[in-house]
Design a protein around this motif. Sequence first.
Motif, PDB file in Angstrom:
ATOM      1  N   ARG A 271      65.278   9.834  26.605  1.00 25.17           N
ATOM      2  CA  ARG A 271      64.443  11.152  26.554  1.00 25.17           C
ATOM      3  C   ARG A 271      63.577  11.732  27.120  1.00 25.17           C
ATOM      4  O   ARG A 271      62.961  11.836  28.001  1.00 25.17           O
TER       5      ARG A 271
ATOM      6  N   SER B  24      60.444  13.450  30.244  1.00 21.58           N
ATOM      7  CA  SER B  24      59.388  14.170  29.507  1.00 21.58           C
ATOM      8  C   SER B  24      57.317  14.009  29.337  1.00 21.58           C
ATOM      9  O   SER B  24      56.591  14.307  29.059  1.00 21.58           O
TER      10      SER B  24
ATOM     11  N   LEU C 181      55.781  16.294  24.778  1.00 19.09           N
ATOM     12  CA  LEU C 181      57.710  17.462  25.332  1.00 19.09           C
ATOM     13  C   LEU C 181      57.317  18.375  25.643  1.00 19.09           C
ATOM     14  O   LEU C 181      58.171  19.349  25.385  1.00 19.09           O
TER      15      LEU C 181
ATOM     16  N   THR D 236      60.430  21.086  27.491  1.00 13.80           N
ATOM     17  CA  THR D 236      61.179  21.271  27.026  1.00 13.80           C
ATOM     18  C   THR D 236      61.580  22.862  26.708  1.00 13.80           C
ATOM     19  O   THR D 236      60.269  23.384  26.700  1.00 13.80           O
ATOM     20  N   ASN D 237      62.559  23.118  26.771  1.00 15.22           N
ATOM     21  CA  ASN D 237      62.827  25.159  26.426  1.00 15.22           C
ATOM     22  C   ASN D 237      62.184  25.226  24.592  1.00 15.22           C
ATOM     23  O   ASN D 237      62.368  26.227  23.907  1.00 15.22           O
ATOM     24  N   CYS D 238      62.327  24.230  23.923  1.00 16.43           N
ATOM     25  CA  CYS D 238      63.046  24.129  22.319  1.00 16.43           C
ATOM     26  C   CYS D 238      61.256  24.489  22.112  1.00 16.43           C
ATOM     27  O   CYS D 238      60.126  23.989  22.567  1.00 16.43           O
TER      28      CYS D 238
END
Length: 293
Positions: free
Chosen positions: A21, A26, A146, A149-151
Amino acid sequence: SRTYAFTQGLRFCVQLCCIVRFMSHSISTASQELAVKQKPYPSLWALAIALASILGLHTILFPGGIEFYPVDGRVYAVAIDRWLMGANPYYSAPDEAMVYIYPPAFVLTGGEVARLLTPHVGWIVFLTFHFAAVLMLPWLLFKFYLRRTNCTLLGFYFLLFMAPGLLGILALETANVAVLCYGAMLLAGSLGLMRNRWLAFYIVVFLACSIKITYLPILLLPLFCGKKQWPAILVCGAASVAGLVSQRWLAPELFNQFARNLSSRTAREGDVGKGVFGILFHILHKSHQQYPL
Protein backbone atom coordinates in the motif's frame (compact mmCIF):
# COMPACT_ATOMS: atom_id res chain seq x y z
CA SER A 1 3.04 -24.38 17.75
CA ARG A 2 0.05 -23.63 15.54
CA THR A 3 -0.68 -20.38 17.39
CA TYR A 4 2.87 -19.15 16.88
CA ALA A 5 2.84 -20.11 13.20
CA PHE A 6 -0.51 -18.37 12.71
CA THR A 7 0.75 -15.21 14.44
CA GLN A 8 3.92 -15.17 12.36
CA GLY A 9 1.97 -15.66 9.13
CA LEU A 10 -0.55 -12.97 10.05
CA ARG A 11 2.22 -10.55 10.96
CA PHE A 12 3.96 -11.21 7.64
CA CYS A 13 0.73 -10.57 5.70
CA VAL A 14 0.06 -7.32 7.57
CA GLN A 15 3.60 -6.03 7.02
CA LEU A 16 3.57 -7.02 3.36
CA CYS A 17 0.19 -5.35 2.78
CA CYS A 18 1.45 -2.17 4.43
CA ILE A 19 4.52 -2.13 2.18
CA VAL A 20 2.48 -2.72 -0.96
CA ARG A 21 0.00 0.00 0.00
CA PHE A 22 2.83 2.37 0.83
CA MET A 23 4.56 1.84 -2.49
CA SER A 24 1.42 1.94 -4.64
CA HIS A 25 -0.82 4.55 -3.03
CA SER A 26 1.08 6.72 -0.59
CA ILE A 27 4.15 7.83 -2.54
CA SER A 28 3.98 11.10 -4.41
CA THR A 29 6.73 13.32 -5.73
CA ALA A 30 4.65 16.36 -6.67
CA SER A 31 5.86 19.44 -4.83
CA GLN A 32 2.39 20.33 -3.62
CA GLU A 33 2.10 16.88 -2.03
CA LEU A 34 5.26 17.33 0.01
CA ALA A 35 3.67 19.81 2.38
CA VAL A 36 3.41 18.48 5.92
CA LYS A 37 0.01 17.00 6.59
CA GLN A 38 -2.05 19.14 8.95
CA LYS A 39 -4.33 17.03 11.09
CA PRO A 40 -5.48 17.46 14.66
CA TYR A 41 -3.39 15.53 17.14
CA PRO A 42 -5.19 13.28 19.62
CA SER A 43 -5.75 14.55 23.11
CA LEU A 44 -3.83 13.11 26.03
CA TRP A 45 -6.88 11.37 27.46
CA ALA A 46 -7.40 9.49 24.18
CA LEU A 47 -3.79 8.33 24.24
CA ALA A 48 -4.15 7.28 27.87
CA ILE A 49 -7.29 5.23 27.12
CA ALA A 50 -5.62 3.57 24.14
CA LEU A 51 -2.52 2.74 26.20
CA ALA A 52 -4.62 1.31 29.03
CA SER A 53 -6.56 -0.85 26.57
CA ILE A 54 -3.41 -2.19 24.97
CA LEU A 55 -1.79 -2.99 28.31
CA GLY A 56 -5.03 -4.62 29.49
CA LEU A 57 -5.14 -6.90 26.45
CA HIS A 58 -1.47 -7.73 26.92
CA THR A 59 -2.14 -8.67 30.54
CA ILE A 60 -5.01 -10.98 29.51
CA LEU A 61 -2.93 -12.70 26.83
CA PHE A 62 0.18 -12.88 29.01
CA PRO A 63 -0.92 -13.26 32.66
CA GLY A 64 2.68 -13.11 33.83
CA GLY A 65 2.68 -9.41 33.09
CA ILE A 66 5.23 -7.28 31.27
CA GLU A 67 8.78 -8.24 32.13
CA PHE A 68 11.28 -5.93 30.52
CA TYR A 69 14.18 -8.05 29.39
CA PRO A 70 15.87 -6.68 26.28
CA VAL A 71 16.76 -10.00 24.69
CA ASP A 72 18.46 -8.64 21.59
CA GLY A 73 19.99 -5.70 23.42
CA ARG A 74 21.44 -8.05 26.00
CA VAL A 75 23.10 -10.08 23.23
CA TYR A 76 24.78 -6.90 21.95
CA ALA A 77 25.93 -5.96 25.45
CA VAL A 78 27.41 -9.41 26.15
CA ALA A 79 29.24 -9.46 22.80
CA ILE A 80 30.71 -6.00 23.41
CA ASP A 81 31.74 -6.92 26.97
CA ARG A 82 33.50 -10.02 25.69
CA TRP A 83 35.28 -7.99 23.04
CA LEU A 84 36.44 -5.42 25.61
CA MET A 85 37.82 -8.23 27.78
CA GLY A 86 39.72 -9.69 24.83
CA ALA A 87 37.42 -12.69 24.44
CA ASN A 88 35.52 -13.94 21.40
CA PRO A 89 32.31 -11.86 20.95
CA TYR A 90 30.77 -14.58 18.77
CA TYR A 91 31.14 -17.32 21.36
CA SER A 92 27.91 -18.80 22.71
CA ALA A 93 27.51 -21.55 25.27
CA PRO A 94 25.54 -24.63 24.15
CA ASP A 95 22.66 -23.70 26.46
CA GLU A 96 22.39 -20.10 25.19
CA ALA A 97 19.23 -19.49 23.16
CA MET A 98 20.51 -16.34 21.46
CA VAL A 99 23.77 -15.90 19.58
CA TYR A 100 25.47 -12.79 18.24
CA ILE A 101 25.09 -12.70 14.44
CA TYR A 102 26.11 -9.15 13.44
CA PRO A 103 29.18 -8.28 11.35
CA PRO A 104 32.43 -7.13 13.00
CA ALA A 105 31.67 -3.43 12.35
CA PHE A 106 28.88 -3.52 14.93
CA VAL A 107 30.88 -4.94 17.82
CA LEU A 108 33.96 -2.85 16.97
CA THR A 109 31.93 0.37 16.90
CA GLY A 110 30.05 -0.62 20.04
CA GLY A 111 33.32 -1.38 21.78
CA GLU A 112 34.73 2.06 20.97
CA VAL A 113 31.54 3.75 22.19
CA ALA A 114 31.69 1.69 25.39
CA ARG A 115 35.30 2.74 25.96
CA LEU A 116 34.36 6.37 25.42
CA LEU A 117 31.23 6.46 27.58
CA THR A 118 31.86 3.41 29.82
CA PRO A 119 29.67 0.33 29.26
CA HIS A 120 27.09 1.42 31.86
CA VAL A 121 26.51 4.87 30.36
CA GLY A 122 26.59 3.43 26.84
CA TRP A 123 23.85 0.95 27.77
CA ILE A 124 21.66 3.76 29.14
CA VAL A 125 22.22 5.86 26.00
CA PHE A 126 21.36 2.91 23.76
CA LEU A 127 18.11 2.18 25.60
CA THR A 128 17.16 5.87 25.59
CA PHE A 129 17.58 6.14 21.82
CA HIS A 130 15.82 2.80 21.38
CA PHE A 131 12.69 3.90 23.30
CA ALA A 132 12.69 7.23 21.45
CA ALA A 133 12.92 5.46 18.08
CA VAL A 134 10.00 3.11 18.85
CA LEU A 135 7.77 6.00 19.88
CA MET A 136 8.94 8.15 16.94
CA LEU A 137 8.23 5.65 14.14
CA PRO A 138 4.40 6.09 13.99
CA TRP A 139 4.82 9.87 14.13
CA LEU A 140 7.33 9.82 11.23
CA LEU A 141 5.04 7.69 9.09
CA PHE A 142 2.05 9.87 9.93
CA LYS A 143 3.74 13.20 9.28
CA PHE A 144 5.94 12.54 6.26
CA TYR A 145 5.06 9.27 4.54
CA LEU A 146 1.46 8.03 4.69
CA ARG A 147 -0.26 11.34 3.98
CA ARG A 148 -3.10 9.97 1.87
CA THR A 149 -4.78 8.20 4.74
CA ASN A 150 -7.60 9.34 6.98
CA CYS A 151 -6.07 7.51 9.91
CA THR A 152 -5.12 9.78 12.80
CA LEU A 153 -1.85 9.77 14.68
CA LEU A 154 -3.58 7.84 17.45
CA GLY A 155 -4.54 5.23 14.86
CA PHE A 156 -0.91 4.87 13.82
CA TYR A 157 0.15 4.21 17.40
CA PHE A 158 -2.76 1.81 17.80
CA LEU A 159 -1.67 -0.14 14.70
CA LEU A 160 1.91 -0.36 15.98
CA PHE A 161 1.07 -1.65 19.43
CA MET A 162 -1.91 -3.80 18.42
CA ALA A 163 -0.34 -5.42 15.34
CA PRO A 164 -0.31 -9.24 15.29
CA GLY A 165 1.95 -10.43 18.09
CA LEU A 166 1.70 -7.01 19.81
CA LEU A 167 4.56 -5.79 17.64
CA GLY A 168 5.07 -2.45 19.39
CA ILE A 169 5.45 -4.01 22.85
CA LEU A 170 7.72 -6.67 21.36
CA ALA A 171 9.89 -3.94 19.83
CA LEU A 172 10.16 -2.15 23.17
CA GLU A 173 10.98 -5.33 25.05
CA THR A 174 13.63 -6.77 22.75
CA ALA A 175 15.67 -3.56 22.12
CA ASN A 176 16.68 -4.67 18.65
CA VAL A 177 18.98 -2.27 16.82
CA ALA A 178 16.72 -2.53 13.75
CA VAL A 179 14.33 -0.06 15.38
CA LEU A 180 17.10 2.53 15.62
CA CYS A 181 18.13 1.88 12.02
CA TYR A 182 14.62 2.25 10.63
CA GLY A 183 14.00 5.36 12.72
CA ALA A 184 17.23 6.96 11.50
CA MET A 185 16.60 6.04 7.85
CA LEU A 186 13.00 7.30 7.86
CA LEU A 187 14.00 10.50 9.65
CA ALA A 188 16.78 11.17 7.13
CA GLY A 189 14.42 10.25 4.29
CA SER A 190 11.93 12.90 5.37
CA LEU A 191 14.42 15.59 4.29
CA GLY A 192 14.56 13.99 0.87
CA LEU A 193 10.78 13.92 0.59
CA MET A 194 10.48 17.60 1.44
CA ARG A 195 13.49 19.05 -0.41
CA ASN A 196 14.80 16.24 -2.63
CA ARG A 197 18.03 16.21 -0.60
CA TRP A 198 18.99 12.60 -0.02
CA LEU A 199 22.65 12.71 1.03
CA ALA A 200 21.91 12.18 4.72
CA PHE A 201 19.59 9.31 3.82
CA TYR A 202 22.27 7.57 1.75
CA ILE A 203 24.81 7.92 4.56
CA VAL A 204 22.43 6.42 7.10
CA VAL A 205 21.52 3.55 4.73
CA PHE A 206 25.21 2.83 4.17
CA LEU A 207 25.87 2.69 7.91
CA ALA A 208 22.80 0.53 8.56
CA CYS A 209 23.71 -1.90 5.78
CA SER A 210 27.17 -2.33 7.25
CA ILE A 211 25.49 -4.38 10.00
CA LYS A 212 22.45 -5.75 8.13
CA ILE A 213 22.37 -5.82 4.34
CA THR A 214 18.60 -6.48 4.26
CA TYR A 215 18.02 -2.73 4.63
CA LEU A 216 18.97 -2.22 0.97
CA PRO A 217 15.36 -2.33 -0.37
CA ILE A 218 14.68 0.98 1.39
CA LEU A 219 16.62 2.56 -1.49
CA LEU A 220 13.35 2.23 -3.40
CA LEU A 221 12.22 5.30 -1.46
CA PRO A 222 14.37 7.85 -3.34
CA LEU A 223 13.86 5.89 -6.56
CA PHE A 224 10.09 6.50 -6.46
CA CYS A 225 9.97 9.72 -4.43
CA GLY A 226 13.10 11.56 -5.52
CA LYS A 227 14.09 13.24 -8.73
CA LYS A 228 17.05 11.95 -10.77
CA GLN A 229 18.32 9.85 -7.90
CA TRP A 230 19.12 6.58 -9.64
CA PRO A 231 22.90 7.25 -10.01
CA ALA A 232 23.18 8.00 -6.30
CA ILE A 233 21.06 4.94 -5.50
CA LEU A 234 23.42 2.70 -7.49
CA VAL A 235 26.45 4.21 -5.76
CA CYS A 236 24.90 3.81 -2.31
CA GLY A 237 23.86 0.23 -3.01
CA ALA A 238 27.30 -0.73 -4.34
CA ALA A 239 29.05 1.02 -1.45
CA SER A 240 26.82 -0.72 1.09
CA VAL A 241 27.57 -4.16 -0.33
CA ALA A 242 31.28 -3.31 -0.56
CA GLY A 243 31.26 -2.05 3.03
CA LEU A 244 29.88 -5.34 4.29
CA VAL A 245 32.12 -7.54 2.13
CA SER A 246 35.24 -5.49 2.96
CA GLN A 247 34.93 -6.56 6.59
CA ARG A 248 36.07 -10.00 5.45
CA TRP A 249 39.53 -8.51 4.83
CA LEU A 250 39.53 -5.77 7.48
CA ALA A 251 38.68 -8.19 10.31
CA PRO A 252 39.04 -11.67 8.82
CA GLU A 253 38.94 -13.66 12.06
CA LEU A 254 35.84 -11.90 13.37
CA PHE A 255 34.14 -12.07 9.97
CA ASN A 256 34.69 -15.83 9.71
CA GLN A 257 33.12 -16.30 13.13
CA PHE A 258 30.24 -14.04 12.10
CA ALA A 259 29.69 -16.10 8.94
CA ARG A 260 29.76 -19.31 10.97
CA ASN A 261 27.14 -18.05 13.45
CA LEU A 262 24.97 -16.64 10.67
CA SER A 263 25.10 -19.90 8.73
CA SER A 264 24.19 -21.89 11.83
CA ARG A 265 21.30 -19.58 12.67
CA THR A 266 19.84 -19.57 9.18
CA ALA A 267 20.50 -23.15 8.07
CA ARG A 268 19.51 -24.95 11.27
CA GLU A 269 16.96 -22.65 12.88
CA GLY A 270 15.72 -20.47 10.02
CA ASP A 271 15.68 -17.39 12.26
CA VAL A 272 16.83 -14.10 10.77
CA GLY A 273 14.48 -11.66 12.47
CA LYS A 274 10.84 -10.63 12.73
CA GLY A 275 10.62 -8.30 9.74
CA VAL A 276 9.15 -9.10 6.33
CA PHE A 277 12.33 -10.77 5.09
CA GLY A 278 12.88 -12.62 8.35
CA ILE A 279 9.34 -13.99 8.51
CA LEU A 280 9.37 -14.96 4.81
CA PHE A 281 12.69 -16.75 5.28
CA HIS A 282 11.33 -18.51 8.37
CA ILE A 283 8.24 -19.72 6.48
CA LEU A 284 10.32 -20.94 3.54
CA HIS A 285 12.79 -22.62 5.89
CA LYS A 286 9.99 -24.52 7.65
CA SER A 287 8.53 -25.52 4.30
CA HIS A 288 11.90 -26.76 3.09
CA GLN A 289 12.36 -28.84 6.24
CA GLN A 290 8.97 -30.48 5.73
CA TYR A 291 9.25 -30.89 1.96
CA PRO A 292 12.97 -30.96 1.06
CA LEU A 293 13.92 -30.79 -2.60
